[in-house]
Design a protein around this motif. Structure first.
Motif, short mmCIF file in Angstrom:
data_model
loop_
_atom_site.label_atom_id
_atom_site.label_comp_id
_atom_site.label_asym_id
_atom_site.label_seq_id
_atom_site.Cartn_x
_atom_site.Cartn_y
_atom_site.Cartn_z
N GLY A 1 29.58 -1.27 6.65
CA GLY A 1 30.62 -1.97 7.40
C GLY A 1 31.80 -2.35 6.55
N ASP B 1 34.50 -5.70 10.92
CA ASP B 1 33.10 -5.46 11.26
C ASP B 1 32.14 -5.90 10.16
OD1 ASP B 1 33.49 -4.39 13.79
OD2 ASP B 1 34.02 -2.43 12.96
N PRO C 1 29.48 -7.84 8.53
CA PRO C 1 28.49 -8.75 9.08
C PRO C 1 28.30 -9.98 8.20
CG PRO C 1 27.40 -6.92 8.01
CD PRO C 1 28.88 -6.65 7.93
N ARG D 1 22.60 -11.62 12.67
CA ARG D 1 23.82 -11.84 11.91
C ARG D 1 25.02 -11.91 12.83
NH1 ARG D 1 22.18 -6.55 11.28
NH2 ARG D 1 23.71 -4.92 11.71
N VAL E 1 28.87 -10.83 13.71
CA VAL E 1 29.65 -9.61 13.52
C VAL E 1 31.09 -9.89 13.94
CG1 VAL E 1 29.94 -7.20 14.19
CG2 VAL E 1 27.65 -8.13 13.94
N ARG F 1 30.59 -12.24 18.65
CA ARG F 1 29.59 -11.17 18.61
C ARG F 1 28.55 -11.46 17.54
NH1 ARG F 1 31.71 -5.50 17.71
NH2 ARG F 1 32.86 -6.46 15.99
N VAL G 1 24.43 -9.79 16.14
CA VAL G 1 23.32 -8.86 16.30
C VAL G 1 22.06 -9.66 16.56
CG1 VAL G 1 21.91 -7.08 15.20
CG2 VAL G 1 24.38 -7.15 14.81
N ILE H 1 24.01 -5.50 19.49
CA ILE H 1 25.10 -6.48 19.45
C ILE H 1 25.15 -7.22 20.78
CG2 ILE H 1 27.60 -6.78 19.36
CD1 ILE H 1 27.75 -4.60 17.31
#
Length: 326
Positions: free
Chosen positions: A188, A193, A195, A204, A206, A236, A238, A244
């Motif tokens: 990433g 993006d 994390p 995590r 995001v 957002r 995960v 996601i």
């Protein structure tokens, strides 16, 4: 899949599917204008089919296609429902153990239904290969997810076509370039993006993180019965299943041993623990029907969110979710 016969009182299948709302992580994958062309043809990628099949199944069940007057139609519908049930089990194996005996029974049911609908001459090698899935699950205790491995060929092709004057070093060069690119993608490197990891390697945040608003900080503090210092928030995150979960997604959450349907408001990372502010929906008249609530806000640990739902609006404040959650 050929077009369905006209069902009195039922909408067009394209309209039915288009009326549904997918989780944000799926939305970009489902291109309805390409998957269904004026209701006459069904053509999709494997990823799109895995996203759409529960909605098509809900259509067939809603309008009782198994009881259709045309026996050939009913047999074909039975075959489709059997493969849907098998796919449910295979998809669930990505989030936990799978029962080999149950898997074997569903594979056999799928193959028998397919044979009854289309004849043995339509079998292909993959039909036989799936008979070995249960044996592999029993031997190893897990099933490796290969649903999306095929798409990685695009990464290999990209580097293979850029290398000119191929020699004996060609395969090794493609392997190195493709491997490095894939690792960079997984890391990433795009700042938007990146994390924000916590102790659980899956859970995590995001995307861009911000300071927790004062109102949320006080609310979370009341929930935890402690003063909240520091922490960040994002739209957002995960979840425990590796998917996601975004703002406004409709999710399946387990609280105190009870299952609920809720919509997501925001995610907060505090003291290496990820929390999500959700709004619980009230149960409706049907088992998959839920009524919107604007004031039933609660906090949950993000790990308690088991998956996201595809759903459609039945009224201005009522939705019908399509099981299973994904």
């Amino acid at each position: 899949m050929s077009s369905l016969p006209v069902i009195p009182g039922a909408p067009n299948l394209v309209d039915w599917v288009s009326a549904h709302v997918w989780p944000s992580y799926i939305t970009s994958k489902v291109k309805m204008e390409r998957v269904m062309k004026q209701g006459e043809e069904f053509k999709s990628t494997a990823s799109e089919a895995l996203s759409i099949y529960p909605v098509i199944r809900s259509f067939l069940q809603r309008y009782r296609m198994l009881e259709h007057d045309d026996i050939d139609v009913a047999i074909c519908v039975q075959s489709f429902l059997a493969v849907c049930s098998l796919l449910d089990t295979l998809k669930s194996s990505m989030c936990g153990e799978v029962n080999p005996e149950e898997l074997h029974d569903k594979v056999v049911c799928h193959l028998c239904s397919f044979s009854a609908a289309y004849g043995e001459c339509k079998f292909i090698p993959k039909h036989h290969y799936c008979l070995h899935l249960a044996q592999g699950a029993a031997r190893h205790g897990i099933l490796l997810s290969t649903f999306v491995h095929e798409r990685r060929r695009k990464l290999v092709k990209r580097f293979a076509t850029e290398i000119a004057n191929a020699g004996t070093w060609f395969e090794k060069s493609v392997e190195i370039e493709g491997g490095v690119a894939h690792i960079n993608h997984l890391s990433g490197e795009d700042e938007d993006d990146l994390p924000t990891f916590i102790d659980d390697c899956r859970l995590r945040l995001v995307g861009a993180c911000k300071e927790i608003p004062d109102e949320c900080r006080l609310s979370l503090g009341d929930f935890l019965n402690m003063r909240i210092v520091g922490g960040v928030t994002s739209k957002r995150a995960v979840g425990a299943n590796g998917r996601i979960i975004s703002e406004d997604d409709v999710v399946h959450v387990s609280l105190g041993g009870l299952d609920h349907v809720a919509s997501v408001r925001l995610h907060v990372l505090v003291n290496q623990t990820l929390f999500t502010l959700i709004t619980l929906w009230d149960s409706g008249n049907d088992v998959n029907s839920f009524i919107q609530s604007d004031d039933n806000h609660v906090w949950a640990e993000t790990r308690q969110i088991l998956g996201c739902y595809v759903y459609r609006w039945d009224a201005h404040d009522t939705i019908a979710v399509v099981p299973p959650y994904v």
